[in-house]
Design an enzyme around this catalytic site. Structure first.
Site, mmCIF file in Angstrom:
data_model
loop_
_atom_site.group_PDB
_atom_site.id
_atom_site.type_symbol
_atom_site.label_atom_id
_atom_site.label_comp_id
_atom_site.label_asym_id
_atom_site.label_seq_id
_atom_site.Cartn_x
_atom_site.Cartn_y
_atom_site.Cartn_z
ATOM 1 N N ASP B 96 0.863 -1.178 0.000
ATOM 2 C CA ASP B 96 0.000 0.000 0.000
ATOM 3 C C ASP B 96 0.898 1.226 0.000
ATOM 4 O O ASP B 96 1.678 1.434 0.925
ATOM 5 C CB ASP B 96 -0.878 -0.030 1.262
ATOM 6 N N ASP B 98 0.908 5.212 -0.007
ATOM 7 C CA ASP B 98 -0.076 6.202 0.364
ATOM 8 C C ASP B 98 0.645 7.504 0.691
ATOM 9 O O ASP B 98 1.706 7.476 1.322
ATOM 10 C CB ASP B 98 -0.793 5.646 1.603
ATOM 11 N N ASP B 292 3.175 1.701 3.390
ATOM 12 C CA ASP B 292 2.463 1.576 4.664
ATOM 13 C C ASP B 292 2.798 0.176 5.179
ATOM 14 O O ASP B 292 2.206 -0.816 4.754
ATOM 15 C CB ASP B 292 0.962 1.764 4.430
#
Lengths: 334, 389
Positions: B96, B98, B292
């Site tokens: 992820d 982000d 993440d």
């Protein structure tokens, strides 16, 4: 692999099949006079495992050595004690490691294949394996050189030395043994082995007491690992700790016997201190909701950037609680 | 979000889902689904499972959730309410990326997404060259929010546990990198003499070694190419004029440069260790990828479904190939709603940059094209008033 090596690696699929094909009835091995030596060797395996390393025994023959592994596993299963199972699995794996180190490449590869850590050997004599197989073993090894980031990773593969490969296999052996225990053994088997079981149990109890005595009595802050000392001084210096750091600190302190009140008051100087919220969180970690949390391991502390001031003792432990236990033990011996 | 805004957004999402329902992940019947609704305070709907596409489509078209997630994990009983009963079978490997986890991200949504895309491309380099995944094994998606996701479903990774996945995280983020192994003084036995030479990893080594080699050389070249090269070098501790000149000459020599690419820095052995430490301090953060981290280590996570709509932006989660990613313009290509004029009541003054348009709105009544109005309503920065056409 030649059959005469089977007794060194009794956990391999081929060996297990070989023993099954021998067709010796188990109850015979457990009761018959002619298997006295086998049972005695099994007893030694387990007793030696409790206190350290399994020793090679030159006086026993191939069949005794081979079958004694099966009997030892039955003994461990009868007692079904988590501490014993852990110790025993580790000792068997270490025992295998000493022999694996001395094998030629082909034998080692054959063992690796059986343990699903497949490797090929490069021209320069290195073992070449997929990173997923590598980390399955390496993740349990604490020294920094085992971290994937410190390896040459190319197109999904890493190269390691023969000795390192044997060390990875040791981990796989340990997992295979511990995952299969306890075996589902009928009561008669355990009854037949009773005299050995009593002796082993007594030995486990002594070893466990030694272990517990090294456990946690009064909280002694001079024995805290450097990461915890750092986090405490930050918390007390009013520096706002990241969530992961707060969790690590709180769970550590609760685990070594500090009360919720003591921990809450430690955070009293934090810039965003909110007594009610802090108490709720500390109580949650302490297990008021049913799950008590263990502090994170060194690996996790490193990942989240909470490992500070690593010292020599840190090299030998995997978990901050063990640092504290060890230091307390050596500290009180002074 | 007031009831008429909820109603409006649900109608618009429903209209979209009737024509374009979300995609199923592979092994649909082993996935758990979770949903967040538009209705305030309704909590998360979890432990849903579907046996086929039609069932999933009908549920989403009827319930019209604001956010649609499915498990990265495969379960034997995905709808069971406890993890134990679910019985974990494996999980996709997820990354992820982000904006929240990047240092120094720009404020503008567009620029922010550009920098996350760059980070995503850096991660993809690691995944292709170091980890050896094939391009078609990387399932990339724009998250509909502030970044990108990558799903990997290679059989070899599915059974990795959390600690093992953390090793992958530590690799891409350079955590636990042992600097003692990066540069070392190696004693070389020659025919007649022994000499100590400074060795770095070579460029051909791959992985971190290759990247560090390249970046160290670039770092030296930039230092030497600047107008005040000599002065800049002397600013380092323990480097005097003589050494500075020697460094400049070495870096400018193509033959020496070739040696350095092979990891042999012996011509620069006279530079003190502090200098190299300092160089690594600057270089490592430019190689590491910021992801993440807990998402990758978590083997029981819910992740936004491909082709669903993001309830906080109204943008679509778009699956992308690597080729598509490089050309992808999230704030144009992920916009699904139309241009009808909608009157909204803006609560927070805001800027909307979508479809190459920029709208700056103040508090109170505003008229915006539907896609921009929906974006603000989803963000909670505006309430619905009426459709003007």
């Amino acid at each position: 692999m030649e059959i005469d090596k089977f007794s060194n690696y009794p956990f391999l699929t081929r060996t297990v099949q070989y023993v099954a094909d021998m067709g010796t009835p188990v109850d015979n091995i457990l009761t018959s006079r002619s298997f006295d030596i086998t049972r005695y060797r099994a007893r030694s395996r387990v007793l030696q495992a409790i206190h350290g390393d399994i020793q090679h025994d030159d006086t026993v023959n191939f069949t005794v050595e081979l079958l004694s592994y099966a009997v030892a596993r039955i003994m461990v299963s009868c007692l079904n004690d988590a501490f014993l199972t852990r110790r025993y699995s580790l000792a068997e794996a270490k025992y295998a490691y000493h022999m694996m180190k001395q094998e030629n490449n082909e034998v080692l590869q054959e063992i690796g294949e059986d343990l699903h850590i497949v490797a090929s050997v490069t021209e320069s004599g290195l073992f070449y394996l997929h990173f997923t197989d590598y980390i399955r073993g390496a993740v349990r090894l604490r020294s920094i050189q085992w971290k994937l980031v410190n390896r040459i990773l190319n197109s999904g593969y890493v190269s390691i030395t023969k000795e390192e490969y044997a060390r990875l296999l040791q981990e796989a052996v340990r997992s295979r043994i511990i995952d299969a225990l306890p075996l589902n053994v009928p009561d008669e088997f355990c009854q037949a082995l009773e005299k050995y079981l009593l002796e082993i149990k007594a030995s486990v109890d002594i070893s466990r007491t030694e272990f517990d005595e090294a456990g946690f009595g009064n909280v002694e802050s001079e024995h805290f690992p450097p990461c915890i000392v750092h986090l405490i001084s930050n918390a007390q210096g009013g520096i706002n700790l990241a969530h992961s750091a707060r969790f690590a600190l709180t769970s550590f302190l609760l685990n070594i016997g500090m009360s919720v009140d003591q921990v809450v008051s430690l955070f009293n100087v934090s810039p965003d201190f909110n007594e009610e919220k802090t108490r709720y969180q500390v109580e949650h970690i302490s297990g008021s909701t049913g799950t008590a949390y263990k502090p994170p391991s060194c690996t996790t502390l490193i990942t989240y950037g909470n490992c500070y001031g690593k010292d020599k003792l840190c090299e030998t432990i995997r978990h901050p609680l063990n640092y504290y236990k060890r230091k307390k033990k050596t500290g009180s011996a002074k | 979000m007031n009831p008429s805004t909820v109603l409006f957004l649900k109608r618009k999402f429903q209209g979209h889902y009737k024509k374009h329902p979300p995609q199923s992940p592979p092994q649909l019947n082993q996935r758990e689904w979770g949903f967040l609704m538009f209705d305030p305070g309704s909590g998360m709907y979890r432990h849903k499972a579907f046996y086929n596409n039609q069932e999933m489509h009908e549920y989403i078209q009827a319930m019209v959730p604001a956010h649609v997630y499915h498990s990265t994990a495969y379960y034997e009983h995905p709808s069971a309410s406890t993890m134990k009963e679910k019985s974990w079978l494996g999980a996709d490997l997820i990354f992820d990326l982000d904006a929240d986890h990047l240092p120094n991200v720009p404020d503008s949504y567009k620029d922010m997404l550009k920098s996350v895309k760059n980070e995503t491309l850096n991660l993809i380099d690691f995944l292709l060259y170091d980890f050896g995944f094939k391009e078609n094994e990387l399932h990339i998606a724009f998250s509909g929010g502030r970044g990108y996701h990558i799903h990997i479903r290679d059989q070899k990774v599915l059974r990795l546990d959390s600690a093992q996945r953390r090793e992958i995280v530590d690799y891409v983020s350079g955590t636990g990198l042992n600097r003692d192994r990066i540069f070392k003084k190696k004693t070389i036995e020659g025919d007649s003499k022994r000499s100590k030479v400074l060795m770095f990893p070579s460029e051909s080594q791959g992985g971190w070694g290759k990247l560090i080699n390249r970046k160290i050389i670039t770092f030296l070249q930039i230092l030497v190419d600047s107008e005040d090269a000599e002065k800049n070098l002397i600013d380092f501790k323990a480097i005097g004029k003589k050494k500075a000149i020697k460094i400049i000459d070495t870096i400018n020599s193509p033959a020496q440069l070739e040696q350095m690419k092979n990891g042999n820095f012996s011509a620069l052995s006279f530079i003190p260790a502090d200098f190299w430490e300092n160089a690594l301090d600057q270089i490592i953060p430019t190689i590491k990828v910021n992801i993440d981290e807990p998402v990758t280590a978590d083997i029981k996570r819910l992740i936004r479904a491909a082709s669903s709509l993001h309830g906080k932006t109204g943008l679509k989660v778009i699956p992308l190939t690597l080729d598509e990613l490089s050309r992808f313009e999230p704030l144009v290509d992920a916009v699904v709603f139309g241009d009808n004029e909608i009157m909204i009541n803006v609560i927070q003054p805001s800027i909307v940059e979508l479809k190459d348009e920029r709208f700056e709105v103040e508090e109170g009544r505003n008229i915006l094209p539907e896609y921009a109005a929906i974006y603000l309503m989803c963000k909670g920065a505006a309430e619905f008033m009426e459709v003007l056409k």
